[in-house]
Scaffold this motif. Structure first.
Motif, PDB file in Angstrom:
ATOM      1  N   ILE A 128     -11.153   5.856  -1.164  1.00 54.11           N
ATOM      2  CA  ILE A 128     -10.408   4.604  -1.075  1.00 54.11           C
ATOM      3  C   ILE A 128      -8.917   4.906  -0.944  1.00 54.11           C
ATOM      4  CG2 ILE A 128      -9.877   2.397  -2.180  1.00 54.11           C
ATOM      5  CD1 ILE A 128     -12.814   2.649  -1.506  1.00 54.11           C
ATOM      6  N   GLU A 129      -8.268   4.227  -0.017  1.00 54.69           N
ATOM      7  CA  GLU A 129      -6.810   4.353   0.153  1.00 54.69           C
ATOM      8  C   GLU A 129      -6.152   3.006  -0.074  1.00 54.69           C
ATOM      9  OE1 GLU A 129      -3.424   5.435   3.552  1.00 54.69           O
ATOM     10  OE2 GLU A 129      -5.555   5.529   4.068  1.00 54.69           O
ATOM     11  N   ASP A 130      -5.095   2.992  -0.886  1.00 53.56           N
ATOM     12  CA  ASP A 130      -4.298   1.784  -1.092  1.00 53.56           C
ATOM     13  C   ASP A 130      -3.328   1.620   0.068  1.00 53.56           C
ATOM     14  OD1 ASP A 130      -5.433   1.141  -3.585  1.00 53.56           O
ATOM     15  OD2 ASP A 130      -4.095   2.550  -4.589  1.00 53.56           O
ATOM     16  N   ILE A 131      -3.183   0.390   0.531  1.00 57.47           N
ATOM     17  CA  ILE A 131      -2.277   0.091   1.640  1.00 57.47           C
ATOM     18  C   ILE A 131      -1.165  -0.831   1.157  1.00 57.47           C
ATOM     19  CG2 ILE A 131      -2.062  -0.974   3.920  1.00 57.47           C
ATOM     20  CD1 ILE A 131      -3.650   1.647   3.882  1.00 57.47           C
ATOM     21  N   TYR A 132       0.072  -0.442   1.442  1.00 59.73           N
ATOM     22  CA  TYR A 132       1.217  -1.316   1.202  1.00 59.73           C
ATOM     23  C   TYR A 132       2.225  -1.067   2.312  1.00 59.73           C
ATOM     24  CZ  TYR A 132       5.313  -3.542  -0.804  1.00 59.73           C
ATOM     25  OH  TYR A 132       6.412  -4.345  -0.987  1.00 59.73           O
ATOM     26  N   VAL A 133       2.455  -2.080   3.134  1.00 58.57           N
ATOM     27  CA  VAL A 133       3.331  -1.952   4.299  1.00 58.57           C
ATOM     28  C   VAL A 133       4.363  -3.070   4.266  1.00 58.57           C
ATOM     29  CG1 VAL A 133       3.468  -1.989   6.822  1.00 58.57           C
ATOM     30  CG2 VAL A 133       1.516  -0.890   5.691  1.00 58.57           C
ATOM     31  N   THR A 134       5.621  -2.723   4.480  1.00 61.74           N
ATOM     32  CA  THR A 134       6.684  -3.725   4.577  1.00 61.74           C
ATOM     33  C   THR A 134       7.214  -3.772   6.002  1.00 61.74           C
ATOM     34  OG1 THR A 134       8.334  -2.083   3.900  1.00 61.74           O
ATOM     35  CG2 THR A 134       7.372  -3.449   2.171  1.00 61.74           C
ATOM     36  N   LYS A 135       7.340  -4.977   6.519  1.00 62.04           N
ATOM     37  CA  LYS A 135       7.934  -5.219   7.828  1.00 62.04           C
ATOM     38  C   LYS A 135       9.300  -5.871   7.634  1.00 62.04           C
ATOM     39  CE  LYS A 135       4.401  -3.802  10.341  1.00 62.04           C
ATOM     40  NZ  LYS A 135       4.477  -2.821  11.422  1.00 62.04           N
ATOM     41  N   PHE A 139       5.288  -8.620   4.400  1.00 61.67           N
ATOM     42  CA  PHE A 139       4.684  -7.399   3.864  1.00 61.67           C
ATOM     43  C   PHE A 139       3.209  -7.674   3.606  1.00 61.67           C
ATOM     44  CE2 PHE A 139       5.687  -9.981   0.258  1.00 61.67           C
ATOM     45  CZ  PHE A 139       4.696  -9.717  -0.679  1.00 61.67           C
ATOM     46  N   PHE A 140       2.428  -6.609   3.470  1.00 58.67           N
ATOM     47  CA  PHE A 140       1.015  -6.816   3.163  1.00 58.67           C
ATOM     48  C   PHE A 140       0.449  -5.640   2.374  1.00 58.67           C
ATOM     49  CE2 PHE A 140       1.273  -5.118   7.539  1.00 58.67           C
ATOM     50  CZ  PHE A 140       0.440  -4.000   7.481  1.00 58.67           C
ATOM     51  N   ARG A 141      -0.603  -5.948   1.629  1.00 62.38           N
ATOM     52  CA  ARG A 141      -1.343  -4.966   0.836  1.00 62.38           C
ATOM     53  C   ARG A 141      -2.811  -5.040   1.193  1.00 62.38           C
ATOM     54  NH1 ARG A 141       1.825  -3.705  -3.858  1.00 62.38           N
ATOM     55  NH2 ARG A 141       3.534  -5.192  -4.161  1.00 62.38           N
ATOM     56  N   PHE A 287     -13.720   1.046   6.743  1.00 61.51           N
ATOM     57  CA  PHE A 287     -13.615  -0.378   6.432  1.00 61.51           C
ATOM     58  C   PHE A 287     -12.168  -0.645   6.032  1.00 61.51           C
ATOM     59  CE2 PHE A 287     -18.239  -0.753   4.599  1.00 61.51           C
ATOM     60  CZ  PHE A 287     -18.753  -0.528   5.870  1.00 61.51           C
ATOM     61  N   ALA A 288     -11.544  -1.655   6.622  1.00 62.82           N
ATOM     62  CA  ALA A 288     -10.166  -2.006   6.253  1.00 62.82           C
ATOM     63  C   ALA A 288     -10.083  -3.489   5.937  1.00 62.82           C
ATOM     64  CB  ALA A 288      -9.206  -1.661   7.387  1.00 62.82           C
ATOM     65  N   VAL A 289      -9.486  -3.822   4.801  1.00 62.74           N
ATOM     66  CA  VAL A 289      -9.270  -5.216   4.415  1.00 62.74           C
ATOM     67  C   VAL A 289      -7.820  -5.376   3.971  1.00 62.74           C
ATOM     68  CG1 VAL A 289      -9.819  -7.043   2.757  1.00 62.74           C
ATOM     69  CG2 VAL A 289     -11.658  -5.690   3.773  1.00 62.74           C
TER      70      VAL A 289
END
Length: 361
Positions: A128-135, A139-141, A287-289
């Motif tokens: 499992i990889e945690d996703i946190y991206v800021t534009k 932003f989204f997680r 799988f990506a959510v």
């Protein structure tokens, strides 16, 4: 003197009673002027600047991919722009990842023989990889689940007639280790019960539902040897190609290593909670959510974001699943993403992609 004193005292009391009324009037006047000023500034920004126009396009694209698409005209975009957004959503680019079964495949070049390296330490079935991206303005997680044995991935189908299943219900019935939502479904006014999926549905090589070209959905399937296949195929074609399980949605994100959104405007699909399924060159299923519609937690992602996110991780084939309040991921029976559905267990669904405890022979 006493009379004068009484008169003055009486006047002071009368003035003190009027003073709160004056303060209320002044407060209301200042509030009205402030609100009017901010409203005018907001109108000038939204309708008089390039950034404001882009924000209205983002809003329109987001609305057009929901059950509330009838609100899109209230973004006051020109009709030609709204129609362009509708066409991008209704008719996305579609590329077949595999040659059709009745057409010969292209011959691959012969590669020089390479000595096998020392065997690597066996990987865990799931990572499992945690996703946190800021534009720049959002932003989204979310989470990415890597499944290193593609043969463990199956499409689960609800066996209910009155409604679909919640993801945790699918898990209880099958003991699935990991699971995400899959197909879209008939959903009038957002109260659909997820009993019937849109598009093609294939389970264990049997066609449960044929492809309906009027829906504009694209097929995603997995073969008996664990390869993802995506494209504009009929159910019969998919079965001939050795596809075990399949369903439909749109759009494709990556086909044969090509990012289909690399040169597309991000605002066409808006920003939403997203689910996607993909596969890396080594066979790993992904799988990506991405969570969304939760301002303090995660705004959501565009289709461009999803395609870029997966391409950066070596995914060569990927397609979007149903998004919005359907997007959700469970691992070992527990939700590891935050659904935007008012119900914490998510929505009733017609099917789901799952990682099984034992692979398919």
């Amino acid at each position: 003197m006493q009379t004068l004193s009484r008169a003055r005292t009486h006047k002071r009391k009368k003035g003190s009673r009027r003073r709160p009324v004056r303060w209320v009037k002044r407060f209301l006047l200042v509030s009205t002027l402030t609100f009017t000023s901010f409203a005018l500034i907001g109108m000038i920004f939204l309708f008089g600047t390039k950034v404001g126009e882009e924000l209205r396009e983002w809003a329109a694209g987001t609305l057009l991919t929901t059950q509330h698409d009838y609100w899109a005209p209230y973004t006051f975009l020109p009709e030609e722009k709204l129609n362009a957004l509708r066409q991008q959503i209704k008719n996305p680019e579609v590329i077949n990842s595999e040659s059709e079964p009745d057409k010969p495949a292209m011959a691959l070049p012969t590669l020089p023989q390479v000595v096998d390296p020392e065997p690597e330490k066996p990987k865990e079935l799931i990572e499992i990889e945690d996703i946190y991206v800021t534009k720049s303005n959002y932003f989204f997680r979310g989470k990415i689940m890597y499944i290193h044995d593609p043969k463990r991935v199956e499409l689960l189908i609800t066996n209910r007639k009155d409604r679909g299943d919640l993801l945790d219900e699918f898990v209880k019935k099958t003991n699935a280790i990991g699971i995400v939502n899959a197909s879209g479904f008939h959903d009038p006014d957002g109260y659909g019960k997820g009993a019937k999926a849109y598009g093609v549905v294939i389970k264990d090589g049997k066609i449960l539902q044929s492809y309906n070209p009027k829906t504009g959905e694209t097929a995603l399937g997995i073969t008996y040897d664990g390869k993802l296949v995506t494209g504009s195929y009929s159910a019969e074609q998919l079965v001939k190609m050795g596809v075990r399980d399949a369903m439909s949605f749109r759009p494709q994100l990556i086909v044969n290593g090509k990012n289909l959104f690399a040169d597309k405007p991000a605002k066409s699909w808006g920003i939403q909670p997203r689910t996607a399924i993909g596969q890396k060159e080594d066979g790993t299923i992904v799988f990506a959510v991405i969570d969304g519609r939760q301002p303090s937690h995660s705004i959501g992602a565009s289709m461009n974001d999803m395609a870029e996110l997966l391409a950066e991780r070596g995914v060569v084939t990927a397609m979007a699943m149903d998004g919005g309040s359907s997007s959700m991921m469970l691992y070992k029976g527990e939700a590891i993403t935050s659904t935007s559905s008012p119900y914490h267990r998510g929505r009733y669904l017609p099917n789901a992609w799952a990682v099984m405890a034992e692979g398919v022979e």
